[in-house]
Write an enzyme that holds these catalytic residues in place. Structure first.
Site, short mmCIF file in Angstrom:
data_model
loop_
_atom_site.label_atom_id
_atom_site.label_comp_id
_atom_site.label_asym_id
_atom_site.label_seq_id
_atom_site.Cartn_x
_atom_site.Cartn_y
_atom_site.Cartn_z
N GLY A 14 14.00 -6.77 -10.31
CA GLY A 14 14.54 -5.74 -9.40
C GLY A 14 15.56 -6.35 -8.44
O GLY A 14 15.69 -5.94 -7.29
N GLY A 60 18.40 -4.52 -6.10
CA GLY A 60 18.01 -3.54 -5.08
C GLY A 60 18.33 -4.01 -3.67
O GLY A 60 19.00 -5.03 -3.46
N GLN A 61 17.83 -3.23 -2.70
CA GLN A 61 18.14 -3.52 -1.29
C GLN A 61 17.66 -4.91 -0.88
O GLN A 61 18.39 -5.67 -0.23
CB GLN A 61 17.51 -2.45 -0.37
CG GLN A 61 18.00 -2.53 1.05
CD GLN A 61 17.18 -1.72 2.04
OE1 GLN A 61 16.15 -1.13 1.68
NE2 GLN A 61 17.62 -1.68 3.28
N ARG A 120 19.12 -2.60 -14.41
CA ARG A 120 20.54 -2.24 -14.38
C ARG A 120 21.37 -3.49 -14.69
O ARG A 120 20.91 -4.60 -14.52
CB ARG A 120 20.92 -1.71 -12.99
CG ARG A 120 20.26 -0.39 -12.66
CD ARG A 120 20.74 0.11 -11.32
NE ARG A 120 20.08 -0.52 -10.18
CZ ARG A 120 20.64 -0.68 -8.99
NH1 ARG A 120 21.87 -0.28 -8.79
NH2 ARG A 120 19.98 -1.25 -8.00
N ASP A 125 13.50 -5.29 -18.20
CA ASP A 125 12.70 -4.12 -17.84
C ASP A 125 11.26 -4.60 -17.66
O ASP A 125 10.67 -5.16 -18.59
CB ASP A 125 12.80 -3.09 -19.00
CG ASP A 125 11.97 -1.84 -18.73
OD1 ASP A 125 11.21 -1.81 -17.74
OD2 ASP A 125 12.11 -0.89 -19.52
N TYR A 148 2.95 6.43 -4.25
CA TYR A 148 3.60 5.15 -3.95
C TYR A 148 2.66 4.25 -3.15
O TYR A 148 2.46 3.07 -3.48
CB TYR A 148 4.89 5.42 -3.17
CG TYR A 148 5.57 4.19 -2.62
CD1 TYR A 148 6.15 3.25 -3.46
CD2 TYR A 148 5.65 3.98 -1.23
CE1 TYR A 148 6.78 2.12 -2.95
CE2 TYR A 148 6.29 2.86 -0.72
CZ TYR A 148 6.85 1.93 -1.58
OH TYR A 148 7.48 0.81 -1.08
N LYS A 151 0.69 0.53 -4.05
CA LYS A 151 0.77 -0.68 -3.22
C LYS A 151 -0.63 -1.20 -2.88
O LYS A 151 -0.84 -2.41 -2.76
CB LYS A 151 1.57 -0.38 -1.95
CG LYS A 151 3.05 -0.12 -2.22
CD LYS A 151 3.71 -1.35 -2.80
CE LYS A 151 5.13 -1.13 -3.24
NZ LYS A 151 5.70 -2.29 -3.93
#
Ligand code: NAD
Ligand code: AKB
Length: 316
Positions: free
Chosen positions: A24, A27-28, A52, A61, A149, A153
């Site tokens: 990932g 991402g941010q 991506r 993935d 979500y 977690k």
């Protein structure tokens, strides 16, 4: 990990014994964590991956168990930062996909880490807390999140203690940064507001003016992540699956006032949507005494300093 080898490079670089994998990575958080890890270990030692495509980042993935195993084995990965996930707003729109990516994806990464004896960082979130949590969330308290979500977690934190590997996490607050956009969470308003304030002088916020949440500047979050991973495992308690760390807490109204120090004509209006219910189910503040005591956590950015940094960096 993190031992110095006696090559000329080791004067400035802290080289891991194997390579570091980031999932990932586009991402941010990944955008800035990869940069920080490459500075620490050297560019070649850090393999950035995402579903991506982008330059300098391989496709991986996290639902593809076989590919994860192959990459971790072939590249001799000894440390993994697993950031691939769906965040709260995107996740609640597609709860089954959220469960699959956040839980099955994590289990796939844990299996590869276990087989190859790699250490793992997997972020938790303030979303583990539910409406029954006190306004100032303690480290140890019942975890009854109302979002899927949040439930993913909680499972992640439990896996940290039951998977039999060196796995650690932080209950990140809403993260504020300028290098990459926020990735579909409830706290995204605290990032979007800066872009709109600078571009149009106006923002319509999707939560109420009095909504107060724990937030943190990305620099603090990246430093916390690296400091936690550098700490000896035997000195960490059962909180290592998800440490509370506090940056600063503020309402949207307080954020607007702080932005108006730079942009006095900035106007914010309020049109709450479903994300208000997620925000309302999370605590206002975080108690981080255990992280402070165990591994020396200490934040550096308060609200005004975050706002100053965001405005200066987005203006340039
Ligand atoms: P983000 O949405 O910005 O980035 C997630 C990345 O994962 C994206 O680049 C996406 O393309 C990738 N991804 C999605 N599905 C994938 C798949 N199947 N395989 C591989 N990659 C996939 O999220 P972020 O803000 O960088 O968050 C990273 C982690 O930190 C997540 O676990 C998130 O829950 C947690 N976290 C973030 C915040 C925050 O405010 N940013 C707060 C608390 C916790
Ligand atoms: C979200 O809003 O979903 C994230 C988080 C706090 O986990 N930023």
């Amino acid at each position: 990990m993190n031992h110095q080898v006696s090559s000329p490079m080791s004067v400035t670089m802290d080289r891991p014994s194997g390579r570091v994998l980031v999932t990932g990575a586009l991402g941010q958080i990944g955008t800035e964590l990869v940069e920080a890890l490459r500075q620490k270990h050297g560019h070649e030692a850090v393999i950035a991956t995402d579903i991506r495509k982008a330059e300098g980042c391989q496709i991986l993935d996290v639902m593809n168990k076989k590919e994860i195993h192959k990459l971790v084995t072939e590249q001799e990965i000894t440390e993994i930062y697993h950031l691939a996930a769906l965040l709260s707003a995107t996740g609640e729109k597609n709860p089954e996909l959220c469960w699959d990516i956040n839980v099955i994806g994590l289990e796939n990464v844990i299996a590869a880490a276990k087989k190859n004896n790699a250490r793992l960082f997997s972020p938790s979130s303030i979303a583990v807390f539910g409406p029954d949590c006190p306004n100032i969330a303690p480290q140890i308290t019942p975890l009854n999140p109302s979002t899927v979500y949040g439930r993913t977690k909680v499972v992640g934190e439990q896996l940290a203690m039951t998977s039999g590997i060196d796995m650690r996490g932080i209950r990140y607050p809403g993260l504020i940064s300028y290098k990459a956009p926020a990735g579909g969470g409830t706290t995204d308003y605290a990032v979007e507001i800066f872009h709109h304030a600078l571009k149009n002088g106006y923002y319509e916020c999707f939560v109420r003016e009095d909504t107060k949440l724990p937030m943190m500047y990305m620099d603090d979050a990246i430093r916390a992540t690296i400091e936690l991973m550098d700490f000896p495992l035997e000195k960490l308690s059962e909180s290592r699956g998800g440490y509370n760390i506090s940056g600063c807490s503020f309402t949207v109204g307080e954020l607007v006032k702080s932005i108006q120090r730079h942009l006095p004509d900035f106007i914010c209006t309020y049109n709450p949507d479903i994300r208000q219910t997620y925000a309302d189910s999370w605590p206002d503040e975080i108690e981080d005494d255990i992280a402070k005591k165990e591994w020396g956590w200490s934040p550096r950015f308060d609200l005004d300093r975050i706002v100053d940094e965001m405005i200066i960096n987005l203006e340039n």
